[in-house]
Scaffold this active site. Sequence first.
Site, short mmCIF file in Angstrom:
data_model
loop_
_atom_site.label_atom_id
_atom_site.label_comp_id
_atom_site.label_asym_id
_atom_site.label_seq_id
_atom_site.Cartn_x
_atom_site.Cartn_y
_atom_site.Cartn_z
N GLU A 1 43.38 8.25 65.96
CA GLU A 1 43.91 9.60 65.74
C GLU A 1 44.33 10.26 67.04
OE1 GLU A 1 41.69 11.60 61.98
OE2 GLU A 1 40.40 11.23 63.68
N GLU B 1 34.10 5.11 62.70
CA GLU B 1 34.47 6.46 63.15
C GLU B 1 34.99 6.41 64.60
OE1 GLU B 1 35.23 9.20 62.19
OE2 GLU B 1 34.85 10.65 63.77
N ARG C 1 46.96 23.21 60.52
CA ARG C 1 47.17 22.82 59.12
C ARG C 1 48.46 22.03 58.91
NH1 ARG C 1 43.86 25.61 55.69
NH2 ARG C 1 45.26 25.23 53.95
N LYS D 1 44.96 18.80 59.43
CA LYS D 1 43.50 18.87 59.44
C LYS D 1 42.89 18.53 58.10
CE LYS D 1 39.50 20.64 61.39
NZ LYS D 1 39.08 19.26 61.71
N HIS E 1 33.69 -13.72 61.07
CA HIS E 1 34.37 -14.18 59.86
C HIS E 1 35.87 -13.86 59.87
CE1 HIS E 1 30.56 -15.34 58.24
NE2 HIS E 1 30.08 -14.11 58.32
N TRP F 1 53.32 20.96 56.77
CA TRP F 1 53.03 19.53 56.81
C TRP F 1 53.85 18.94 55.66
CZ3 TRP F 1 50.43 15.84 53.64
CH2 TRP F 1 50.17 14.62 54.28
N GLY G 1 51.19 23.35 49.11
CA GLY G 1 50.81 22.62 47.90
C GLY G 1 51.98 21.80 47.39
C1 G6P Z 1 42.54 14.58 57.14
C2 G6P Z 1 42.21 14.66 58.62
C3 G6P Z 1 41.00 13.80 58.94
C4 G6P Z 1 39.83 14.20 58.06
C5 G6P Z 1 40.20 14.10 56.58
C6 G6P Z 1 39.12 14.66 55.66
O1 G6P Z 1 43.07 13.35 56.81
O2 G6P Z 1 43.31 14.26 59.41
O3 G6P Z 1 40.65 13.99 60.29
O4 G6P Z 1 38.74 13.39 58.32
O5 G6P Z 1 41.38 14.85 56.34
O6 G6P Z 1 39.01 16.05 55.85
P1 G6P Z 1 37.87 16.93 55.21
O7 G6P Z 1 38.26 18.35 55.48
O8 G6P Z 1 37.87 16.62 53.73
O9 G6P Z 1 36.58 16.56 55.84
#
Ligand code: G6P
Length: 609
Positions: A489, A482, A27, A604, A505, A75, A102
């Site tokens: 990432e 993706e 987290r 995450k 283009h 974070w 938060g």
């Molecule tokens: C963060 C993570 C991404 C993820 C995104 C959406 O930015 O680093 O890897 O895709 O959140 O997360 P979620 O839990 O909403 O799918």
Amino acid sequence: MCGIVGYVGPRDAAPILIEGLRRLEYRGYDSAGIAVMTANGKVFIEKKAGKLTNLTEHLNGDTPAGGPGIGHTRWATHGLPNDTNAHPHADCTGQLALIHNGIIENYVEIKARLVAEGHRFISETDTEVLAHLIETKYHGDLVEAVRAALGEVRGAYAIGVMHTDHPERIVGARMNVPLIVGLGDGEGFLASDVPAILEHTKNVVILHEGDIADVTPTGTRILSLDGTEVQRDTTEIRWDIEAAEKGGFPHFTLKEIYEQPHAIQESLRGRVAANGSVRLTELDGVADRLREIDRVYIVGCGTASYAAHVAAYLIQEWVGIPATMQVGSEMRYSPPPLDERTLVIGVSQSGETADTLAPLKLAAERGAAIVVVTNVVGSAITRAADAVCYLQAGPEIAVASTKAFVTQVLVLQMIALHLAGLRGTMPSNRIRTYGLALRTLPRLAAQTLKLAPQIKKLAQRFAGARDFIFIGRGVGFPIAMEGALKLKELSYVHAEGYAAGELKHGPIALLDPETPLVAIATQGAIYEKVASNVAEARARSAPVIAIATEGDDQIDHYAQDVIYVPETPEAISPVIAVLPLQILAYEIAVARGTDVDQPRNLAKSVTVE
Ligand code: G6P
């Protein structure tokens, strides 16, 4: 976002907190800290910038006995990721310690007031105001002080609070950020997420927005912000702690890549019958609304937005109404037309991404029907929804998403087929053909993962490249994006995903012999167009790696390296085509020595906008 954990009970808190933080580190990992009430009734606080190991190495096993205790992994939002800004934070008396996940939006004005009243602030965080604000409200009743203080703050929070006057109590509260209470035998826990406490108890209470929990060893009382006592259900967690362990794999990322055949199987369970018919009973309650809608927006962030993009193409094709992907962080502030005839599908692994939640709330206010696709039972996004479709993928711990992406695509494919069935826009025998194709995916995914040794060799050859370009068309386009995101990432290598037809283009100017081009060139209606786009790149001497369908005897004219994946109908192909890209990103990251499971600067899910 951050991770929080708390313990009250007869055992020493510190080892429980540190183990809990280890499981919550996905987290955020800018700093870690713990506060423990020692046997002589003082609060011991130790906190260190960087990963949890910095804290544990610093402590060197020398943690104080006693409890209760609280712990935090950060974070960073407000204030640099240094020791001072790390949580827990204390009040002026040093008797109260607090952790927070938060953002307190009105912290500047509260801080100014508290400073004028003589409170001494040490950090640059918004969190520290909470410690001092609770201090001003405290007259012996900690729960009441927390409640009074939270009445004055705006923003998002999950907090844990302890006070030396209350050796048998930790207080938690939640608003727009997850927090659960664990009910042990003669002990109580607070945590941001289940894995932090699962080895101690499987019985949890998922707090609701505005809940304040008074957690003691003998039980938990829950109040709402207005002070009335409320009852919340206890949920029994049905998975074991092993699901949140690496299980012999070097990284969670790799374990989760290999879990995909099983995750797909679980996602299909109960939704696609043996004869191929597709029905999501979760959507029964909104069937009337789904019959009425005339447009669809699918919203998500990061990886989830690419799953949403695939779904938009499929819904448009199969259901025949306009469907578009919306990036969560944009949709709230540039909203498309939203009314009762709009369906908004929210896609979020964690179910707590603020950028995704905000537009869903707006859409609900404007009368749209809200369906969400998430992995986390009881997460915030589920409360914003008229119907919830769970991924059933099991916990995803690695920061970069793999099995959640694949199951998001799968669940969205099933939703699209369900909608087509409900509205009669696709004959039922065709739906069943797709349903039967979906049922082959666990086997085909397992078969595709066997390509790992070939992909590893490729990764080692290209690990030194500075830039990568990914291209795809149709449902292959989001997969290209993706693939590029996964590479960025995991390995910090610059990569971009483009619609294959767009290459000429502009982006084609980037191609040279040092810039590999990865092309999603699986069989489909526009295969030949993609092949032409690949040829254009090849003519510019770019090394081309193609993801193609088994049996394709053309593609090797254009691409030096081809990864052949099993054949599926085109609409289903993203689930399979993305697997080699995940392995490629993983192996390049390993070859470059990056922190695969916890890439720098990421968390995450992000619970701030
Ligand atoms: C963060 C993570 C991404 C993820 C995104 C959406 O930015 O680093 O890897 O895709 O959140 O997360 P979620 O839990 O909403 O799918």
